[in-house]
Scaffold this active site. Structure first.
Site, short mmCIF file in Angstrom:
data_model
loop_
_atom_site.label_atom_id
_atom_site.label_comp_id
_atom_site.label_asym_id
_atom_site.label_seq_id
_atom_site.Cartn_x
_atom_site.Cartn_y
_atom_site.Cartn_z
N GLY A 165 0.70 -1.26 0.04
CA GLY A 165 -0.07 -0.10 -0.08
C GLY A 165 0.98 1.23 0.12
CB THR A 166 4.01 2.50 -1.04
OG1 THR A 166 4.36 2.05 -2.30
CG2 THR A 166 5.05 1.34 0.02
CG ASN A 167 1.49 3.37 -6.01
OD1 ASN A 167 1.96 4.64 -6.28
ND2 ASN A 167 2.25 2.35 -6.09
CG MET A 179 -1.47 -7.60 -6.92
SD MET A 179 -1.00 -6.64 -8.21
CE MET A 179 0.47 -7.33 -8.74
CG LEU A 210 -11.49 -5.83 -10.93
CD1 LEU A 210 -11.30 -4.23 -10.99
CD2 LEU A 210 -12.26 -6.38 -9.70
CG ASN A 255 -3.95 -0.42 -12.47
OD1 ASN A 255 -4.03 -0.69 -11.36
ND2 ASN A 255 -3.47 -1.21 -13.39
CG HIS A 264 1.25 -1.72 -15.38
ND1 HIS A 264 1.12 -3.09 -14.60
CD2 HIS A 264 2.29 -1.94 -16.09
CE1 HIS A 264 1.91 -4.01 -15.30
NE2 HIS A 264 2.58 -3.35 -16.10
C1 GAR Z 1 3.20 -1.07 -7.58
O1 GAR Z 1 4.33 -1.06 -7.89
C2 GAR Z 1 1.98 -1.14 -8.51
O2 GAR Z 1 2.34 -0.23 -9.79
C3 GAR Z 1 2.04 -2.21 -8.96
O3 GAR Z 1 2.20 -3.09 -7.75
C4 GAR Z 1 3.13 -2.06 -6.70
C5 GAR Z 1 2.08 -2.11 -5.43
O4 GAR Z 1 2.80 -1.61 -4.77
N1 GAR Z 1 0.43 -2.64 -9.59
C6 GAR Z 1 0.66 -3.45 -10.46
O5 GAR Z 1 1.66 -4.37 -11.00
C7 GAR Z 1 -0.71 -3.80 -11.23
N2 GAR Z 1 -0.53 -4.55 -12.36
P1 GAR Z 1 2.02 -0.57 -3.41
O6 GAR Z 1 1.21 -1.63 -2.52
O7 GAR Z 1 3.38 -0.30 -2.59
O8 GAR Z 1 1.56 0.58 -3.70
#
Ligand code: GAR
Length: 226
Positions: free
Chosen positions: A14-16, A91, A94, A108, A110
């Site tokens: 969950g850093t984003n 992840m 849907l 989203n 990516h």
């Molecule tokens: C992030 O790098 C995001 O871009 C990626 O998962 C990571 C989640 O990190 N998403 C995907 O690969 C989607 N296809 P986070 O939980 O620290 O935000």
């Protein structure tokens, strides 16, 4: 200002999500993060969200038919009067029906410059391909995995001694800058999709597309002027 209520969907650390919550804490941010939903009860991001006093919900997806999971998810979103969805490390694929219901209202992030490297292990694949630029993309969600009109991208250089981890860290730093900006544009009604392409009516969208922006470079954009 009426701020649309946003739910962030996570599956992991969950850093984003934290970057979005921090941005939305600013009184001028045009959206309210009203809910964090995880499809995994053990997602580390849930504790971060609780620490930041955001309502959280867990809708388990494991070993359940996709439709059942989405029915429960839709009920939670409706109960919280959610208008926009931001997938942040969510992840779970849907269904087309769910995606259609949220068309134009679900984004989203990516970790690659789409359409290159959809799917998993993007950093290792970018290194294996020998690309000199890598990065991240915020896009509208459409039925295909990691597909949909691109709202914003940030690029980083790939360095000679990069490992997947060092490259991931450089990209993640940009994700945390890019995602709040893209959500703000969507929430403020500045993103319009025509002919399968997203147009962003925000002057600052230009400088965000490529990072670092080479001095004096003209960056190709689809910026609409009001
Ligand atoms: C992030 O790098 C995001 O871009 C990626 O998962 C990571 C989640 O990190 N998403 C995907 O690969 C989607 N296809 P986070 O939980 O620290 O935000």
């Amino acid at each position: 200002m009426i701020r649309p209520r946003v739910a962030i969907l996570i599956s992991g650390r969950g850093t984003n999500m934290v970057a979005l919550l921090e941005a939305a804490a600013h009184p001028e941010f045009p959206a309210e993060i009203a809910l964090v939903v995880s499809n995994r009860a053990d997602a580390a991001g849930l504790d971060r969200a609780r620490d930041m006093h955001v309502p959280v919900a867990v809708v388990p997806s494991r070993a359940r038919p996709r439709e059942l999971f989405e029915t429960d998810l839709a009920a939670v979103l409706a109960a919280h009067q959610i208008a926009l969805l931001a997938l942040a490390g969510f992840m779970r694929v849907l269904t087309e029906g769910f995606v259609q219901q949220w068309e134009g209202r679900m984004i989203n992030i990516h970790p690659s410059l789409l359409p290159s490297f959809p799917g998993l292990d993007t950093h290792a694949r970018a290194l294996a391909a020998g690309v000199r630029l890598h990065g991240c993309t915020v896009h509208m969600v459409s039925a295909g995995v990691d597909e949909g009109p691109i709202i914003a991208q940030a690029a980083v250089p790939v360095l000679t001694h990069d490992t997947p981890e060092s490259l991931a860290a450089r990209v993640l730093e940009q994700e945390h800058r890019l995602y709040p900006a893209a959500l703000a544009w969507l929430a403020a009604g500045r993103v319009r999709v025509t002919g399968g392409r997203a147009h962003v009516a925000a002057a600052e969208a230009r400088g965000r597309l490529v990072n670092p922006l080479p001095a004096g470079a003209a960056v190709s954009t689809h910026v609409l002027r009001d």
